[in-house]
Design a protein around this motif. Sequence first.
Motif, PDB file in Angstrom:
ATOM      1  N   ARG A 256       0.829  -1.224   0.000  1.00 27.21           N
ATOM      2  CA  ARG A 256       0.000   0.000   0.000  1.00 27.21           C
ATOM      3  C   ARG A 256       0.855   1.264   0.000  1.00 27.21           C
ATOM      4  O   ARG A 256       0.553   2.240  -0.695  1.00 27.21           O
ATOM      5  CB  ARG A 256      -0.928  -0.011   1.212  1.00 27.21           C
ATOM      6  CG  ARG A 256      -1.827   1.220   1.299  1.00 27.21           C
ATOM      7  CD  ARG A 256      -2.755   1.334   0.096  1.00 27.21           C
ATOM      8  NE  ARG A 256      -3.566   2.543   0.131  1.00 27.21           N
ATOM      9  CZ  ARG A 256      -4.757   2.614   0.717  1.00 27.21           C
ATOM     10  NH1 ARG A 256      -5.281   1.537   1.319  1.00 27.21           N
ATOM     11  NH2 ARG A 256      -5.437   3.732   0.705  1.00 27.21           N
ATOM     12  N   THR A 257       1.947   1.252   0.750  1.00 26.65           N
ATOM     13  CA  THR A 257       2.828   2.424   0.772  1.00 26.65           C
ATOM     14  C   THR A 257       3.389   2.716  -0.620  1.00 26.65           C
ATOM     15  O   THR A 257       3.485   3.869  -1.045  1.00 26.65           O
ATOM     16  CB  THR A 257       3.983   2.206   1.765  1.00 26.65           C
ATOM     17  OG1 THR A 257       3.448   1.965   3.069  1.00 26.65           O
ATOM     18  CG2 THR A 257       4.893   3.426   1.811  1.00 26.65           C
TER      19      THR A 257
ATOM     20  N   LEU B  25       3.496   6.029  -5.543  1.00 29.42           N
ATOM     21  CA  LEU B  25       3.426   6.159  -6.999  1.00 29.42           C
ATOM     22  C   LEU B  25       2.346   7.126  -7.448  1.00 29.42           C
ATOM     23  O   LEU B  25       2.380   7.607  -8.589  1.00 29.42           O
ATOM     24  CB  LEU B  25       3.170   4.782  -7.628  1.00 29.42           C
ATOM     25  CG  LEU B  25       4.323   3.775  -7.533  1.00 29.42           C
ATOM     26  CD1 LEU B  25       3.878   2.408  -8.034  1.00 29.42           C
ATOM     27  CD2 LEU B  25       5.525   4.263  -8.340  1.00 29.42           C
ATOM     28  N   GLY B  26       1.385   7.412  -6.568  1.00 31.10           N
ATOM     29  CA  GLY B  26       0.327   8.352  -6.935  1.00 31.10           C
ATOM     30  C   GLY B  26      -1.047   7.732  -7.006  1.00 31.10           C
ATOM     31  O   GLY B  26      -1.958   8.326  -7.597  1.00 31.10           O
TER      32      GLY B  26
ATOM     33  N   LEU C 202       6.853   1.134 -18.715  1.00 26.11           N
ATOM     34  CA  LEU C 202       7.609   2.056 -19.561  1.00 26.11           C
ATOM     35  C   LEU C 202       7.140   3.491 -19.429  1.00 26.11           C
ATOM     36  O   LEU C 202       7.901   4.425 -19.681  1.00 26.11           O
ATOM     37  CB  LEU C 202       7.505   1.607 -21.035  1.00 26.11           C
ATOM     38  CG  LEU C 202       8.115   0.240 -21.371  1.00 26.11           C
ATOM     39  CD1 LEU C 202       7.871  -0.097 -22.837  1.00 26.11           C
ATOM     40  CD2 LEU C 202       9.598   0.219 -21.066  1.00 26.11           C
ATOM     41  N   ASP C 203       5.865   3.679 -19.041  1.00 27.95           N
ATOM     42  CA  ASP C 203       5.316   5.034 -18.925  1.00 27.95           C
ATOM     43  C   ASP C 203       5.483   5.617 -17.534  1.00 27.95           C
ATOM     44  O   ASP C 203       5.091   6.771 -17.300  1.00 27.95           O
ATOM     45  CB  ASP C 203       3.826   5.024 -19.283  1.00 27.95           C
ATOM     46  CG  ASP C 203       3.587   4.631 -20.730  1.00 27.95           C
ATOM     47  OD1 ASP C 203       4.496   4.864 -21.555  1.00 27.95           O
ATOM     48  OD2 ASP C 203       2.505   4.082 -21.025  1.00 27.95           O
ATOM     49  N   GLY C 204       6.017   4.844 -16.602  1.00 22.42           N
ATOM     50  CA  GLY C 204       6.110   5.314 -15.232  1.00 22.42           C
ATOM     51  C   GLY C 204       7.526   5.364 -14.718  1.00 22.42           C
ATOM     52  O   GLY C 204       8.490   5.127 -15.452  1.00 22.42           O
ATOM     53  N   PRO C 205       7.689   5.666 -13.431  1.00 21.49           N
ATOM     54  CA  PRO C 205       9.026   5.739 -12.836  1.00 21.49           C
ATOM     55  C   PRO C 205       9.648   4.354 -12.729  1.00 21.49           C
ATOM     56  O   PRO C 205       8.931   3.346 -12.669  1.00 21.49           O
ATOM     57  CB  PRO C 205       8.752   6.333 -11.446  1.00 21.49           C
ATOM     58  CG  PRO C 205       7.352   5.916 -11.132  1.00 21.49           C
ATOM     59  CD  PRO C 205       6.624   5.933 -12.447  1.00 21.49           C
ATOM     60  N   PRO C 206      10.966   4.279 -12.710  1.00 20.12           N
ATOM     61  CA  PRO C 206      11.612   2.965 -12.554  1.00 20.12           C
ATOM     62  C   PRO C 206      11.331   2.399 -11.166  1.00 20.12           C
ATOM     63  O   PRO C 206      11.327   3.119 -10.169  1.00 20.12           O
ATOM     64  CB  PRO C 206      13.100   3.285 -12.750  1.00 20.12           C
ATOM     65  CG  PRO C 206      13.235   4.746 -12.443  1.00 20.12           C
ATOM     66  CD  PRO C 206      11.946   5.388 -12.852  1.00 20.12           C
TER      67      PRO C 206
ATOM     68  N   GLU D 293      10.236  -3.577  -5.291  1.00 22.14           N
ATOM     69  CA  GLU D 293       8.952  -2.942  -5.583  1.00 22.14           C
ATOM     70  C   GLU D 293       8.179  -3.717  -6.644  1.00 22.14           C
ATOM     71  O   GLU D 293       6.961  -3.858  -6.552  1.00 22.14           O
ATOM     72  CB  GLU D 293       9.190  -1.497  -6.026  1.00 22.14           C
ATOM     73  CG  GLU D 293       9.658  -0.592  -4.895  1.00 22.14           C
ATOM     74  CD  GLU D 293      10.111   0.777  -5.370  1.00 22.14           C
ATOM     75  OE1 GLU D 293      10.066   1.731  -4.575  1.00 22.14           O
ATOM     76  OE2 GLU D 293      10.533   0.889  -6.551  1.00 22.14           O
ATOM     77  N   ARG D 294       8.887  -4.243  -7.635  1.00 25.07           N
ATOM     78  CA  ARG D 294       8.210  -5.062  -8.636  1.00 25.07           C
ATOM     79  C   ARG D 294       7.645  -6.335  -7.997  1.00 25.07           C
ATOM     80  O   ARG D 294       6.566  -6.797  -8.353  1.00 25.07           O
ATOM     81  CB  ARG D 294       9.175  -5.416  -9.770  1.00 25.07           C
ATOM     82  CG  ARG D 294       9.521  -4.231 -10.657  1.00 25.07           C
ATOM     83  CD  ARG D 294      10.124  -4.689 -11.976  1.00 25.07           C
ATOM     84  NE  ARG D 294      11.371  -5.429 -11.797  1.00 25.07           N
ATOM     85  CZ  ARG D 294      12.569  -4.890 -11.753  1.00 25.07           C
ATOM     86  NH1 ARG D 294      12.691  -3.560 -11.856  1.00 25.07           N
ATOM     87  NH2 ARG D 294      13.658  -5.626 -11.598  1.00 25.07           N
ATOM     88  N   GLN D 295       8.388  -6.893  -7.029  1.00 24.34           N
ATOM     89  CA  GLN D 295       7.873  -8.076  -6.344  1.00 24.34           C
ATOM     90  C   GLN D 295       6.631  -7.756  -5.519  1.00 24.34           C
ATOM     91  O   GLN D 295       5.692  -8.559  -5.475  1.00 24.34           O
ATOM     92  CB  GLN D 295       8.959  -8.679  -5.460  1.00 24.34           C
ATOM     93  CG  GLN D 295      10.046  -9.400  -6.249  1.00 24.34           C
ATOM     94  CD  GLN D 295      11.010 -10.171  -5.358  1.00 24.34           C
ATOM     95  OE1 GLN D 295      11.202  -9.834  -4.198  1.00 24.34           O
ATOM     96  NE2 GLN D 295      11.629 -11.210  -5.914  1.00 24.34           N
ATOM     97  N   LEU D 296       6.576  -6.575  -4.925  1.00 20.85           N
ATOM     98  CA  LEU D 296       5.385  -6.181  -4.173  1.00 20.85           C
ATOM     99  C   LEU D 296       4.175  -6.071  -5.095  1.00 20.85           C
ATOM    100  O   LEU D 296       3.064  -6.476  -4.744  1.00 20.85           O
ATOM    101  CB  LEU D 296       5.626  -4.852  -3.449  1.00 20.85           C
ATOM    102  CG  LEU D 296       6.514  -4.902  -2.206  1.00 20.85           C
ATOM    103  CD1 LEU D 296       6.783  -3.498  -1.683  1.00 20.85           C
ATOM    104  CD2 LEU D 296       5.854  -5.754  -1.108  1.00 20.85           C
ATOM    105  N   VAL D 297       4.376  -5.528  -6.303  1.00 19.79           N
ATOM    106  CA  VAL D 297       3.282  -5.430  -7.276  1.00 19.79           C
ATOM    107  C   VAL D 297       2.792  -6.826  -7.649  1.00 19.79           C
ATOM    108  O   VAL D 297       1.581  -7.093  -7.693  1.00 19.79           O
ATOM    109  CB  VAL D 297       3.744  -4.660  -8.534  1.00 19.79           C
ATOM    110  CG1 VAL D 297       2.691  -4.754  -9.630  1.00 19.79           C
ATOM    111  CG2 VAL D 297       4.024  -3.200  -8.194  1.00 19.79           C
ATOM    112  N   ALA D 298       3.733  -7.753  -7.917  1.00 18.67           N
ATOM    113  CA  ALA D 298       3.354  -9.113  -8.296  1.00 18.67           C
ATOM    114  C   ALA D 298       2.645  -9.829  -7.147  1.00 18.67           C
ATOM    115  O   ALA D 298       1.681 -10.580  -7.365  1.00 18.67           O
ATOM    116  CB  ALA D 298       4.588  -9.903  -8.724  1.00 18.67           C
ATOM    117  N   LEU D 299       3.094  -9.619  -5.922  1.00 18.07           N
ATOM    118  CA  LEU D 299       2.458 -10.258  -4.765  1.00 18.07           C
ATOM    119  C   LEU D 299       1.038  -9.738  -4.569  1.00 18.07           C
ATOM    120  O   LEU D 299       0.112 -10.519  -4.295  1.00 18.07           O
ATOM    121  CB  LEU D 299       3.294 -10.006  -3.505  1.00 18.07           C
ATOM    122  CG  LEU D 299       4.643 -10.746  -3.444  1.00 18.07           C
ATOM    123  CD1 LEU D 299       5.521 -10.163  -2.348  1.00 18.07           C
ATOM    124  CD2 LEU D 299       4.419 -12.243  -3.228  1.00 18.07           C
TER     125      LEU D 299
END
Length: 593
Positions: free
Chosen positions: A472-473, A478-479, A487-491, A496-502
Amino acid sequence: MSEAAPRPIDRHLFAGFLRRHRGAAVAVAGWSLLEAVPALASGLLVAAALDRGFLAERPAEGFFWIGLLGAAMVFRALMTRTLTPWLGRIVEPLRDDLVTAVAAGAVQRAAAGARDTAGAGVARLTVQVETVRSLVSALLRSARQLGVSLLMAFVGLAALSAPVAALTLPPVLLTLLLCVPRLRVLARRQRRQLRAEERLTGVAGETFDGIRDVVACGARDRVADELSARITDHRDAVRAVARTASANTLLVSLGSHLPLLVLLLSAPRLLDSGALSVGELLGATSYLVSGVAPALRSLVAVLGSWGVQLATVLSQLSRSTREARPGPPGGQGPALPPQTPQTPRSPLTPSSPDLSLVNVVYAYGPGAAPVIDGLSLDIPAGSHLTVVGPSGAGKSTLTTLLAGLAGPDSGRLTLGGVPVTEVDRAWLHRAVTLIPQEAYVFTGTVRDNLRYLRPQARDTDILASATAVGARTLVDRLGGLDAPVGLDGPPLSSGERQLVALARAHLSPASIVLLDEACCHLDPAAEERAERAFADRGTTLVVVAHRISSALRAPRVLVLDGERTAVGTPAQLLDSSPLYADLVGHWVSAGAP
């Protein structure tokens, strides 16, 4: 995951493409007709220059008609320049459609547990798709122009002298009729050559990638013989293509000169009867020499090379989007030999997400040492199992088997009592989620990424899952859910990518979640929070552990260690598994949390 099959790369794809780009296709056709004005008018203008000008002792009028011919050539150059951008509006979108179709086919084969060599897959998506783009571009530039010019030359010839057109058209038609079956033969041999090239590429790639194993196993002679056989097949296929192409070239060369020969033999009779004037004879000769003959030779040559190559590559690409063969993920290991055809069974839907393995054996290819060897294991619905073991012990392979992405070579692997290879694929894709170590974030919004496996999820549910796994943080930073990522957002960092996948997996309807070191880039506290979120959800959870702390808090642990594989509670394994006790001892001595 969408269950829609990729569109086959065939005439239906092209038909749909032309419908979507009808405006560009109509513009190309229109500009092509204007571009062919010199081919239509050249003989008529030459005849007029002679009959009405020079032979009538009016040289000024003769030069006038010749000047019109020159102006027509300039007009043609202008039309070609105007036409070129319209060709690009067809070629580039077509390439995008092909890439989409091939990529969709690759994803579908992977989801179906296909065994596909990496070399062949990359060749389809790079070399072959780019080949199609180049060939379509070349054909639109050359074959289009030659075909229209040939047609216009005969229209002009008919307007100049119907008797001459009637005499010279049959040899051209005969040549084309004789060439069509020859082109089909050439296409078949081109397809054989391309298949031989793919097989050679695949075998060579596998050989060089595993050269150390080849040497270590003393298989150099056998592998060398196999590679030599592939090279011989490719050589024979190339020679067959060359022989057929040479025969076609000879046939077209003879056919393109036959109309002029017919005209010259008929000219005295036509001139004596007044059916043909001197100017018309020269104009007809101009049509045949500078229009029909070169256009016919070039058109058949272009179709016999670029056209046949295009048909061959499209056939291979179309076949690749339809075919899927069972085997290990990622194209690992050589392809298995074809199995005896069996009557297809209707897919079954398990009644529960219980997993059971009985004497399961799995190896990456015939003759290879088993990665999983005689494993028996029960994973009840809603249970939590952590898998540990040394590198190469088969931990990731086990999650691949449990996900149904590959079937065991022997033994029995069931899901809810149903063999995993017979489970309905749509049900399997909804019920099982596998998160690998390298998490994927797609270009789009945060919302698009998190609800990818549950498209109708409400924002409240999305945020609840993000909160549960500790993402959630990140979402707030990220907004919010509408923020762009990819590709359209911040690196994003690996963690952080693992948190999105989880969060994506937690929101999914999956009743079985497989975490293959999916928290390795998170700190221990974040890893524990994510694992507990799935355990509290009632999900059947299998965790390939990056840290031994993951095993210490799990109700059951599987230690993959070859013949010393063991399963039990953490306390039981401290006494029964030397490897587990050693791992825990190293972890504690290092002061890890």
